[in-house]
Write a protein that holds these residues in place. Sequence first.
Motif, PDB file in Angstrom:
ATOM      1  N   LEU A 250     -35.603 -12.883 -49.428  1.00 39.86           N
ATOM      2  CA  LEU A 250     -36.182 -12.211 -48.270  1.00 39.86           C
ATOM      3  C   LEU A 250     -37.291 -11.255 -48.701  1.00 39.86           C
ATOM      4  O   LEU A 250     -38.364 -11.196 -48.081  1.00 39.86           O
ATOM      5  CB  LEU A 250     -35.090 -11.450 -47.511  1.00 39.86           C
ATOM      6  CG  LEU A 250     -35.496 -10.883 -46.143  1.00 39.86           C
ATOM      7  CD1 LEU A 250     -35.926 -11.990 -45.196  1.00 39.86           C
ATOM      8  CD2 LEU A 250     -34.344 -10.090 -45.535  1.00 39.86           C
ATOM      9  N   VAL A 251     -37.059 -10.520 -49.782  1.00 42.91           N
ATOM     10  CA  VAL A 251     -38.077  -9.611 -50.318  1.00 42.91           C
ATOM     11  C   VAL A 251     -39.289 -10.405 -50.797  1.00 42.91           C
ATOM     12  O   VAL A 251     -40.447 -10.032 -50.533  1.00 42.91           O
ATOM     13  CB  VAL A 251     -37.495  -8.772 -51.471  1.00 42.91           C
ATOM     14  CG1 VAL A 251     -38.591  -7.926 -52.129  1.00 42.91           C
ATOM     15  CG2 VAL A 251     -36.375  -7.871 -50.963  1.00 42.91           C
ATOM     16  N   VAL A 252     -39.022 -11.516 -51.492  1.00 35.64           N
ATOM     17  CA  VAL A 252     -40.113 -12.345 -52.021  1.00 35.64           C
ATOM     18  C   VAL A 252     -40.974 -12.888 -50.885  1.00 35.64           C
ATOM     19  O   VAL A 252     -42.210 -12.915 -50.971  1.00 35.64           O
ATOM     20  CB  VAL A 252     -39.524 -13.499 -52.863  1.00 35.64           C
ATOM     21  CG1 VAL A 252     -40.562 -14.582 -53.096  1.00 35.64           C
ATOM     22  CG2 VAL A 252     -39.007 -12.962 -54.192  1.00 35.64           C
ATOM     23  N   TYR A 255     -43.042 -10.112 -49.467  1.00 34.73           N
ATOM     24  CA  TYR A 255     -44.074  -9.726 -50.433  1.00 34.73           C
ATOM     25  C   TYR A 255     -45.257 -10.695 -50.369  1.00 34.73           C
ATOM     26  O   TYR A 255     -46.416 -10.277 -50.399  1.00 34.73           O
ATOM     27  CB  TYR A 255     -43.465  -9.713 -51.838  1.00 34.73           C
ATOM     28  CG  TYR A 255     -44.395  -9.231 -52.931  1.00 34.73           C
ATOM     29  CD1 TYR A 255     -45.087  -8.031 -52.808  1.00 34.73           C
ATOM     30  CD2 TYR A 255     -44.567  -9.973 -54.090  1.00 34.73           C
ATOM     31  CE1 TYR A 255     -45.924  -7.584 -53.824  1.00 34.73           C
ATOM     32  CE2 TYR A 255     -45.398  -9.538 -55.107  1.00 34.73           C
ATOM     33  CZ  TYR A 255     -46.084  -8.347 -54.964  1.00 34.73           C
ATOM     34  OH  TYR A 255     -46.918  -7.907 -55.968  1.00 34.73           O
ATOM     35  N   ARG A 256     -44.945 -11.976 -50.235  1.00 32.68           N
ATOM     36  CA  ARG A 256     -46.014 -12.969 -50.123  1.00 32.68           C
ATOM     37  C   ARG A 256     -46.839 -12.724 -48.866  1.00 32.68           C
ATOM     38  O   ARG A 256     -48.080 -12.812 -48.900  1.00 32.68           O
ATOM     39  CB  ARG A 256     -45.415 -14.371 -50.103  1.00 32.68           C
ATOM     40  CG  ARG A 256     -46.466 -15.464 -50.213  1.00 32.68           C
ATOM     41  CD  ARG A 256     -45.864 -16.856 -50.123  1.00 32.68           C
ATOM     42  NE  ARG A 256     -46.873 -17.840 -50.468  1.00 32.68           N
ATOM     43  CZ  ARG A 256     -47.022 -18.394 -51.659  1.00 32.68           C
ATOM     44  NH1 ARG A 256     -46.199 -18.077 -52.632  1.00 32.68           N
ATOM     45  NH2 ARG A 256     -47.972 -19.272 -51.894  1.00 32.68           N
ATOM     46  N   ARG A 274     -40.223  -2.275 -46.976  1.00 31.37           N
ATOM     47  CA  ARG A 274     -40.048  -1.726 -45.626  1.00 31.37           C
ATOM     48  C   ARG A 274     -39.616  -2.826 -44.645  1.00 31.37           C
ATOM     49  O   ARG A 274     -38.749  -2.618 -43.803  1.00 31.37           O
ATOM     50  CB  ARG A 274     -41.360  -1.091 -45.158  1.00 31.37           C
ATOM     51  CG  ARG A 274     -41.219  -0.353 -43.819  1.00 31.37           C
ATOM     52  CD  ARG A 274     -42.548   0.224 -43.374  1.00 31.37           C
ATOM     53  NE  ARG A 274     -43.004   1.268 -44.286  1.00 31.37           N
ATOM     54  CZ  ARG A 274     -44.125   1.220 -45.002  1.00 31.37           C
ATOM     55  NH1 ARG A 274     -44.916   0.155 -44.916  1.00 31.37           N
ATOM     56  NH2 ARG A 274     -44.459   2.210 -45.799  1.00 31.37           N
ATOM     57  N   GLY A 275     -40.189  -4.019 -44.763  1.00 33.29           N
ATOM     58  CA  GLY A 275     -39.850  -5.115 -43.865  1.00 33.29           C
ATOM     59  C   GLY A 275     -38.495  -5.741 -44.171  1.00 33.29           C
ATOM     60  O   GLY A 275     -37.876  -6.342 -43.296  1.00 33.29           O
ATOM     61  N   SER A 276     -38.037  -5.602 -45.419  1.00 30.57           N
ATOM     62  CA  SER A 276     -36.767  -6.224 -45.823  1.00 30.57           C
ATOM     63  C   SER A 276     -35.591  -5.273 -45.734  1.00 30.57           C
ATOM     64  O   SER A 276     -34.436  -5.723 -45.698  1.00 30.57           O
ATOM     65  CB  SER A 276     -36.878  -6.729 -47.275  1.00 30.57           C
ATOM     66  OG  SER A 276     -37.985  -7.562 -47.453  1.00 30.57           O
ATOM     67  N   PHE A 277     -35.870  -3.986 -45.738  1.00 33.48           N
ATOM     68  CA  PHE A 277     -34.797  -3.000 -45.865  1.00 33.48           C
ATOM     69  C   PHE A 277     -33.751  -3.139 -44.764  1.00 33.48           C
ATOM     70  O   PHE A 277     -32.553  -3.227 -45.029  1.00 33.48           O
ATOM     71  CB  PHE A 277     -35.390  -1.586 -45.863  1.00 33.48           C
ATOM     72  CG  PHE A 277     -34.362  -0.503 -46.033  1.00 33.48           C
ATOM     73  CD1 PHE A 277     -33.876  -0.199 -47.288  1.00 33.48           C
ATOM     74  CD2 PHE A 277     -33.877   0.197 -44.943  1.00 33.48           C
ATOM     75  CE1 PHE A 277     -32.919   0.794 -47.468  1.00 33.48           C
ATOM     76  CE2 PHE A 277     -32.917   1.185 -45.096  1.00 33.48           C
ATOM     77  CZ  PHE A 277     -32.446   1.484 -46.367  1.00 33.48           C
ATOM     78  N   GLU A 278     -34.203  -3.193 -43.508  1.00 29.87           N
ATOM     79  CA  GLU A 278     -33.240  -3.225 -42.399  1.00 29.87           C
ATOM     80  C   GLU A 278     -32.404  -4.499 -42.390  1.00 29.87           C
ATOM     81  O   GLU A 278     -31.166  -4.424 -42.318  1.00 29.87           O
ATOM     82  CB  GLU A 278     -33.945  -3.051 -41.055  1.00 29.87           C
ATOM     83  CG  GLU A 278     -32.968  -2.991 -39.890  1.00 29.87           C
ATOM     84  CD  GLU A 278     -33.643  -2.803 -38.548  1.00 29.87           C
ATOM     85  OE1 GLU A 278     -32.937  -2.504 -37.577  1.00 29.87           O
ATOM     86  OE2 GLU A 278     -34.883  -2.973 -38.463  1.00 29.87           O
ATOM     87  N   THR A 626     -33.379 -10.371 -36.384  1.00 33.59           N
ATOM     88  CA  THR A 626     -34.138  -9.121 -36.567  1.00 33.59           C
ATOM     89  C   THR A 626     -35.636  -9.418 -36.513  1.00 33.59           C
ATOM     90  O   THR A 626     -36.407  -8.647 -35.940  1.00 33.59           O
ATOM     91  CB  THR A 626     -33.783  -8.439 -37.896  1.00 33.59           C
ATOM     92  OG1 THR A 626     -33.891  -9.379 -38.970  1.00 33.59           O
ATOM     93  CG2 THR A 626     -32.379  -7.867 -37.867  1.00 33.59           C
ATOM     94  N   ARG A 627     -36.047 -10.560 -37.078  1.00 26.65           N
ATOM     95  CA  ARG A 627     -37.467 -10.930 -37.008  1.00 26.65           C
ATOM     96  C   ARG A 627     -37.836 -11.344 -35.583  1.00 26.65           C
ATOM     97  O   ARG A 627     -38.932 -11.028 -35.096  1.00 26.65           O
ATOM     98  CB  ARG A 627     -37.758 -12.062 -37.987  1.00 26.65           C
ATOM     99  CG  ARG A 627     -39.251 -12.407 -38.115  1.00 26.65           C
ATOM    100  CD  ARG A 627     -40.054 -11.189 -38.568  1.00 26.65           C
ATOM    101  NE  ARG A 627     -41.459 -11.475 -38.719  1.00 26.65           N
ATOM    102  CZ  ARG A 627     -42.062 -11.675 -39.888  1.00 26.65           C
ATOM    103  NH1 ARG A 627     -41.364 -11.612 -41.018  1.00 26.65           N
ATOM    104  NH2 ARG A 627     -43.352 -11.918 -39.946  1.00 26.65           N
ATOM    105  N   VAL A 628     -36.915 -12.049 -34.911  1.00 29.99           N
ATOM    106  CA  VAL A 628     -37.177 -12.441 -33.524  1.00 29.99           C
ATOM    107  C   VAL A 628     -37.341 -11.204 -32.652  1.00 29.99           C
ATOM    108  O   VAL A 628     -38.243 -11.147 -31.793  1.00 29.99           O
ATOM    109  CB  VAL A 628     -36.031 -13.330 -32.997  1.00 29.99           C
ATOM    110  CG1 VAL A 628     -36.095 -13.463 -31.479  1.00 29.99           C
ATOM    111  CG2 VAL A 628     -36.091 -14.718 -33.640  1.00 29.99           C
TER     112      VAL A 628
END
Length: 720
Positions: A250-252, A255-256, A274-278, A626-628
């Motif tokens: 998810l972090v990778v 990051y991309r 920041r985008g992966s933390f939650e 969460t992305r939705v």
Amino acid sequence: MNAPHRTAARPLRVLLPAIVILLWFTGAAIGGPYFGKVGEVSSNDQTSYLPESADATQVQQLLPEFSDSDAIPAVVVLTASTPLTDAELDASQTAVAALSDLDGVGSDLSPLIPSDDGLAAQAFVPIDADGEVGELVAAVHEALRSAVPENIAVFVTGPAGFTADLVEAFSGIDGLLLAVALAAVFIILIVVYRSLLLPVAVLSTSLFALTVALLAVWWLAKAGVLLLSGQTQGILFILVIGAATDYSLLVVARYREQLRISERRWDAVIGAVRGSFEPILASGGTVIAGLLCLLLSDLKSNSTLGPVAAIGIVFAMLAALTLLPAILLAFGRTAYWPRRPRFEPEVVAAEGGVPSRGLWVRAGRLIARRPRAVWLTTSIVLLIGAFGVTQLNADGVAQSELVLGESQARDGQVALGEHFPGGSGSPVYVAAPEEGLQTVADAMLGLDGIDGVSVSTDDTPAGTASVTAEGVIPLGPPGTPVPEPTVVDGVVLLQATLSAAADSPEATGTVRELRADLAASAPDALVGGVTATAIDTNDASIHDRALIIPLVLVVILLILMLLLRSILAPVLLVATTVLSFGTALGVAALVFNEVFRFPGADPAVPLYSFVFLVALGIDYNIFLMTRVREESLDHGTRPGILRGLAVTGGVITSAGLVLAATFAALAVIPILFLVQIAFIVAFGVLLDTFLVRALLVPALGTDIGRRIWWPSRLAGPDAR
């Protein structure tokens, strides 16, 4: 104005990641040697995992009071195709007596006992419980094989024999299991990302997380805070590798995305974290909450797995959110070589932040056209698979069936049952008040499944004396005094030899009947031994399953409600995950019964599979939803669902493949329990990845529309 600030910040941006990497490297260097030391703090003794209140536990605690030895009995069985001659019996007796010369073998060996048919003989050999049981059993077998006549077959069975089988089966955990899991993950990452450095970064993160987690767990087990067993160790390894890899992917992926809109790697890393933390915190928290529900289990093997696995998940999250970002910061765009992402904010803006083509874009278009048809079809397929649950036999399996493949102890148990009472070497123990000795003995002698009864005594060389309906029998010529039973705090210890093998259904029925009879005639009597331990373990497992499964569902549902600020969406997510679990269990039941011909399953198999599948299956729904929700805030619910699916499809598919492969690696350990969990969880994760998360959940959300967020503001007409 900002130049001095940037100049001051630049050394910090180099120093901080270096410190993080150094700290993790130090922890891994310290924890690495502990992979070979887990046996020092682990135990596979079933009795040690029963609650203190269990009859079998209380009897086990009393046994040392009646014997100076805490040895594990091994049953030596010698068989031949023709009746054994006196010369062969004498030679065999000499070989058995010589076993006391082996380090770790007690001196109080029993004499060789011939069978009534003359085709076999048996002896009881005490094995030091504090020694290497597996090596001692192998040494006993080798010594006998080289000393007895060639026409005699040698088996070592009984509690020590089956313990040796378990030790040998678990011997591959430190090496083979870890190697297979890491190799599977590495190959999948190479295929998916077509990069060499990125898989190395992700696997390093997972391996460092596991090493530090094992270090913490080892010392907690050393201090007696946790109980560790072979199966707990194997699950810890797989869970940490799988979870850390999932969080890392998810972090990778974030990051991309950030590298395409951020020119500097520092900004990209901060944006990725920041985008992966939650979602990582929510996913890990959900898994931890589900695992900690196991603390309410009666069985310590379950209640201790909860905190052990939860500790592993904590370090998996920490590694993904600290170590991996530091490594990515060091690699920069080179991490994705040879397909390095370019800095192209204009292209990203033109795409609208989502891919314009690909498998998940096409899946989204299909869902947008026919959402109801998609979720109905998917649900029907899953329901058909779930019907197989009725065929799952999860009421327990015999101890002799726990280890798959060849087993000397199992073969010896079969040979023992052909020539002697099957329960020889694994007696039923009954601790009873002294004045109730004859009452208890009569109850035991009245059962068809019991071949003989004796009582512990200090007055005979064997340490026991036979008991009949007339009382204790003196051993010796007429006039020999009747031996006095050993009494400890007003309690005597009786032993009964079962006619059937101690782990057979017949033996289980006999012990249950004995307990029912004693509840009426001698309510203070306690029944223990191998068979009673298996009964108490199975009963506790069934109780745990009925208690913990609903509790896990409630806990996960509450977490999802807090995360998504909704009631309807979490209910649907949990319902779809439960449906997926039912399908995985149903298909597994058919495969176990019809393909592998397994003898059954432990009652804990559905419980463990449920905890892992529901907690980890919810992970992917969290990644997606969460992305939705993030996309729905800007674009509306239906477009947000399709955008979320397009963006997360690749990373969740990769994560699902990795997790399925890591759990499938458990199958290399030839333990029935682990092989069954490996299949159920691996298959269930693939269902979640390719059906539930990819089709069922998005189609349900698209069909329901903004009302899925009820009662939050996103459910309103002006939510966009």
